[in-house]
Design a protein around this motif. Structure first.
Motif, PDB file in Angstrom:
ATOM      1  N   ASP A   1      49.396  89.432 109.800  1.00  0.00           N
ATOM      2  CA  ASP A   1      50.696  90.479 109.915  1.00  0.00           C
ATOM      3  C   ASP A   1      50.610  91.448 108.795  1.00  0.00           C
ATOM      4  O   ASP A   1      51.815  91.735 108.454  1.00  0.00           O
TER       5      ASP A   1
ATOM      6  N   GLU B   1      55.012  98.351 114.602  1.00  0.00           N
ATOM      7  CA  GLU B   1      56.191  97.403 114.886  1.00  0.00           C
ATOM      8  C   GLU B   1      56.559  96.362 113.693  1.00  0.00           C
ATOM      9  O   GLU B   1      57.606  96.177 113.450  1.00  0.00           O
TER      10      GLU B   1
ATOM     11  N   SER C   1      46.260 100.074 119.464  1.00  0.00           N
ATOM     12  CA  SER C   1      46.950  98.832 119.453  1.00  0.00           C
ATOM     13  C   SER C   1      47.237  98.045 118.130  1.00  0.00           C
ATOM     14  O   SER C   1      48.229  97.555 117.571  1.00  0.00           O
ATOM     15  N   THR C   2      46.039  98.257 117.187  1.00  0.00           N
ATOM     16  CA  THR C   2      46.236  97.957 115.689  1.00  0.00           C
ATOM     17  C   THR C   2      47.260  98.570 114.944  1.00  0.00           C
ATOM     18  O   THR C   2      48.233  97.806 114.381  1.00  0.00           O
TER      19      THR C   2
ATOM     20  N   LEU D   1      46.149  96.184 108.575  1.00  0.00           N
ATOM     21  CA  LEU D   1      46.400  96.677 109.997  1.00  0.00           C
ATOM     22  C   LEU D   1      46.117  98.135 110.049  1.00  0.00           C
ATOM     23  O   LEU D   1      45.511  98.555 110.887  1.00  0.00           O
TER      24      LEU D   1
ATOM     25  N   ARG E   1      42.173  90.525 108.220  1.00  0.00           N
ATOM     26  CA  ARG E   1      43.312  90.349 109.316  1.00  0.00           C
ATOM     27  C   ARG E   1      43.225  88.845 109.783  1.00  0.00           C
ATOM     28  O   ARG E   1      44.230  88.359 110.202  1.00  0.00           O
TER      29      ARG E   1
ATOM     30  N   GLU F   1      49.799 100.353 116.288  1.00  0.00           N
ATOM     31  CA  GLU F   1      51.261 100.158 116.787  1.00  0.00           C
ATOM     32  C   GLU F   1      51.659  98.732 116.167  1.00  0.00           C
ATOM     33  O   GLU F   1      52.838  98.839 115.980  1.00  0.00           O
ATOM     34  N   ARG F   2      50.912  97.811 116.155  1.00  0.00           N
ATOM     35  CA  ARG F   2      51.258  96.417 115.709  1.00  0.00           C
ATOM     36  C   ARG F   2      51.896  96.659 114.296  1.00  0.00           C
ATOM     37  O   ARG F   2      52.899  96.383 113.788  1.00  0.00           O
TER      38      ARG F   2
END
Length: 744
Positions: free
Chosen positions: A214, A244, A237-238, A219, A209, A240-241
């Motif tokens: 990205d 995204e 959070s990881t 991720l 990472r 969801e990133r």
């Protein structure tokens, strides 16, 4: 030939040479390079180099045009390089044979061409010929030992071929050559995960990472590892990133669903799993997880359908098959049908290992009276309901006659783990051992009797037992059923779960049944300071209305259960009901189903999944616990008794439907057990109307529990040890019988 949108074709321009066109391509000036190639070919249709480069430039937008150009180049000159490029134009499985022939010819022309060897190795790997692929990759590496791409492709092939240990070695060399190769680090982590080395994999993924913040794949994998390690917020959070960056990443949706499950957010979990399936209908893991969510929601039939779909998508998926077997016990009182499915599991997943281990030699000395080494295998040596039963046994084992070795499969560790560790002679943290390594460790430890505490529940390691690492292997505790595996010789049960006079009772199991004298369970509440409290119906706020409760897993709330309860609520119109179910649609569906059985939603109150002490306090609000059918309460019923709450039961033919009978019989309360729905309703109604008796039970159940075999750890340990000794003696006799005549 495709034309450039610059319109630059026709006569050569100053500086138009193949070298300048190639240089423009390397600089990323694609359109300029394409225009120069067009002019070069227009000027000389036999310019093989220009035709080849023009073909390469078309690869990204029109593979048919690319193949036509490269084929023209080959017609002018049969070059190994051109043949490699031709193979690149063949992307579909139907075209693979063309690519293989082209690359094979390239190697004939130039045997020392590492790129051709690499690409051909990749193709053989794709079609499942790992041996041939390995030979090609290894020759390519011999020719180009510092080529990171070849190492990377070789490692990826080995990973896909199910050889993570070999993949690890190759991928470590890849990152040594190319330390910033994030995808290589990611694949290295996948190899480590495949070998159960989750802690190392997490470190590797964290490094990946840093190199590629990205990278959606990094991720996604990191989020999964964080979830497995219990870092739920960070995992969320990881993931969801990752979503995204790429809303169509199927595995990220699946992993996010698992995160929501860990938080008890079942509706969100179902939505995530459903989205993964929408994106990839044949994604077996998502079907399994959706089935788990359905089970938590109280929809056992829907969960079974999910597991069957997962098996159809991936017949080799052991998890789907195990989940199906476990779920089937909740759906129908038919243990023979469960056995048939369990035997199919063994035939499907264990056959090769069972054949290989059929005549395995165990070096354990066949001496009936010597001290024995007992191995317990479980993912649940922690704050888990299983510890309520392993604690009294491990605490009271006779360590002069039995050496206790615990194999802990889970990464989760807490204060319960610490207490259990003190009762073991040897504690092995084997969470990162793969099946083969764990089986070898058990052999090296010279385990005499290996106890499977999980069977087909979550975290099961069925293929460890299929390797037969110990001479005697026995199933106990997970649930009173069958594994279906010939590798498990024995199962522990009791006279209530499996009465010897019940016709065909032992035919429900592939294992030999050994009946403990009293009960299958011995219980420690692990919450001695919490008292039962007063009878709720006698409190001022109850208005004299009885409160029933069922805090069992919602998957046990079958239609048979609700139909069983309906007669109770029809006879007691003011009675109330407390149920455990996750918030959201699960409660709405349960209200609808209850209404269909005449139980108004206004009479029902729900509680969610709670920490143990909060869950036990809920019994302060319950006068009588209602049992489920066909799968009775096991741990939940013992918890209810501990809190002074009686649990009348309806028993059937399968062992899981006779748990309530076993518990009541050991408490001297067999009169609360019914063999029919009618009798069950009559027993519950009579008890609800006899408040003096209810109050007496409330006051005396805990003492009755403590004086019964259900909480006599020393007695239970002696019974278990006698069972082990009986199994061991049988093995010793068999081992002696199998010895050749000349042996002593």
């Amino acid at each position: 030939m495709a034309t450039s949108n610059t319109g630059a074709s026709g006569a050569l321009l100053p500086g138009d040479t193949f070298a300048t066109a190639e240089a423009a391509w390397h600089r990323g000036e694609t359109e300029a390079a394409r225009a120069m190639c067009e002019r070069l070919v227009a000027a000389n249709p036999d310019d093989a180099n220009a035709l080849h480069l023009a073909g390469l430039l078309e690869l990204g937008r029109d593979r048919s045009a690319a193949r036509a150009l490269i084929s023209r180049a080959l017609a002018v000159r049969e070059s190994p390089l051109f043949l490699v490029s031709l193979a690149l134009t063949c992307q579909s499985a139907a075209e693979r044979s063309i690519a293989i022939r082209a690359l094979g010819r390239a190697i004939e022309l130039r045997p020392d061409f590492p790129i051709a060897l690499n690409n051909l190795g990749h193709l053989y790997g794709e079609q499942g010929d790992a041996a041939q692929a390995s030979r090609l990759f290894e020759r390519a590496i011999e020719l180009a030992p510092d080529h990171a791409g070849i190492h990377f492709n070789y490692g990826a092939m080995l990973l896909n071929a199910g050889e993570p240990a070999r993949a690890e070695a190759v991928l470590r060399r890849t990152v040594e050559i190319a330390p910033t190769h994030a995808n290589a680090w990611n694949n290295l982590a996948k190899a480590l995960l495949a070998m159960n080395r989750n802690t190392e994999a997490r470190v590797v993924l964290e490094h990946a990472r840093l190199l590629a913040p990205d990278s959606v794949e990094v991720l996604t994998n990191l989020g999964c590892v964080l979830w497995g390690a219990g870092h739920i917020d960070e995992a969320k959070s990881t993931l969801e990133r990752a979503l995204e960056l790429d809303p169509h990443r199927v595995s990220a949706w699946n992993n996010l669903g698992n995160v929501f499950m860990s938080r008890g957010r079942i509706d969100e979990a179902r939505a995530a799993f459903s989205r993964a399936i929408e994106l990839k209908p044949d994604f077996a893991d998502a079907h399994i997880n959706l089935g788990n969510a359905m089970s938590k929601s109280g929809s056992i039939e829907a969960s079974i359908a999910c597991y069957r779909r997962a098996m159809a998508c991936d017949p080799a998926n052991i998890g789907a098959n195990s989940n199906l077997l476990f779920a089937l016990m909740f759906a129908a009182d038919d243990a023979h049908a469960v056995r048939a499915e369990a035997e199919k599991f063994s035939a499907r997943h264990e056959a090769a290992l069972l054949a290989a281990s059929a005549h395995v030699h165990h070096a354990n000395a066949p001496e009936p009276d010597r001290p024995l080494r007992i191995g317990y295998v479980s993912p649940d040596f922690r704050n888990h309901c299983q510890s309520l039963f392993t604690t009294p046994l491990l605490r009271h084992h006779d360590h002069t006659a039995f050496e206790v070795v615990c194999y802990a499969l889970s990464a989760q560790r807490d204060d319960v783990t610490e207490r259990l560790m003190k009762h073991a002679d040897i504690w092995r943290d084997v969470r990162e051992f793969d099946d083969a390594r764990l089986a070898q460790q058990i052999r090296d430890d010279r385990i005499d009797i290996l106890v499977d505490l999980t069977m087909h529940m979550g975290g099961a390691r069925r293929l460890v037992f299929a390797r037969r690492p110990a001479p005697v292997q026995v199933a106990w505790l997970a649930y009173p059923g069958t594994t279906g595996s010939p590798s498990i010789g024995w199962r522990l049960t009791d006279p209530w779960l499996d009465p010897v006079d019940m016709p065909h009772v032992d035919d429900q199991y592939t294992e030999r049944s050994l009946r403990l004298p009293d009960a299958f369970w011995c219980y420690d509440a692990l919450a001695p300071e919490l008292d039962p409290g007063a009878l709720p119906v006698l409190s001022a706020h109850s208005a004299g209305h009885i409160t029933f409760g069922c805090l069992n897993n919602p998957c046990k709330l079958t239609d048979a259960t609700l139909a069983l309860w309906s007669g109770v609520f029809a006879a007691l119109p003011h009675a109330r009901l407390i149920l455990m179910a996750p918030p959201g649609s699960a409660r709405e569906r349960l209200e609808t189903r209850l209404a269909a059985h005449g139980i108004d939603a206004a009479r029902v109150r729900f509680v969610g999944f709670q920490l143990r002490e909060d869950y036990l306090r809920t019994y302060h609000q319950i006068d009588i616990a209602l049992d489920t059918f066909p799968a009775n309460g096991h741990t939940t019923s013992l918890d209810a008794f501990w809190m002074g709450v009686p649990v009348p039961t309806r028993y059937g033919r399968s062992a899981v439907s006779r748990a309530g009978l076993c518990l009541l019989a050991n408490l001297g309360l067999s009169e609360l057990a019914a063999q029919s729905d009618v009798d069950y309703v009559a027993i519950v109604i009579a008890l609800a109307r006899d408040l003096p008796r209810l109050a007496a039970l409330r006051a005396g159940l805990r003492e009755r529990m403590q004086g019964s075999p259900l909480m006599d750890g020393a007695r239970f340990a002696r019974n278990i040890e006698a069972a082990y000794r009986s199994m061991w003696t049988a093995w010793c006799e068999d081992a002696r019988f199998k010895r050749s005549p000349g042996e002593d």
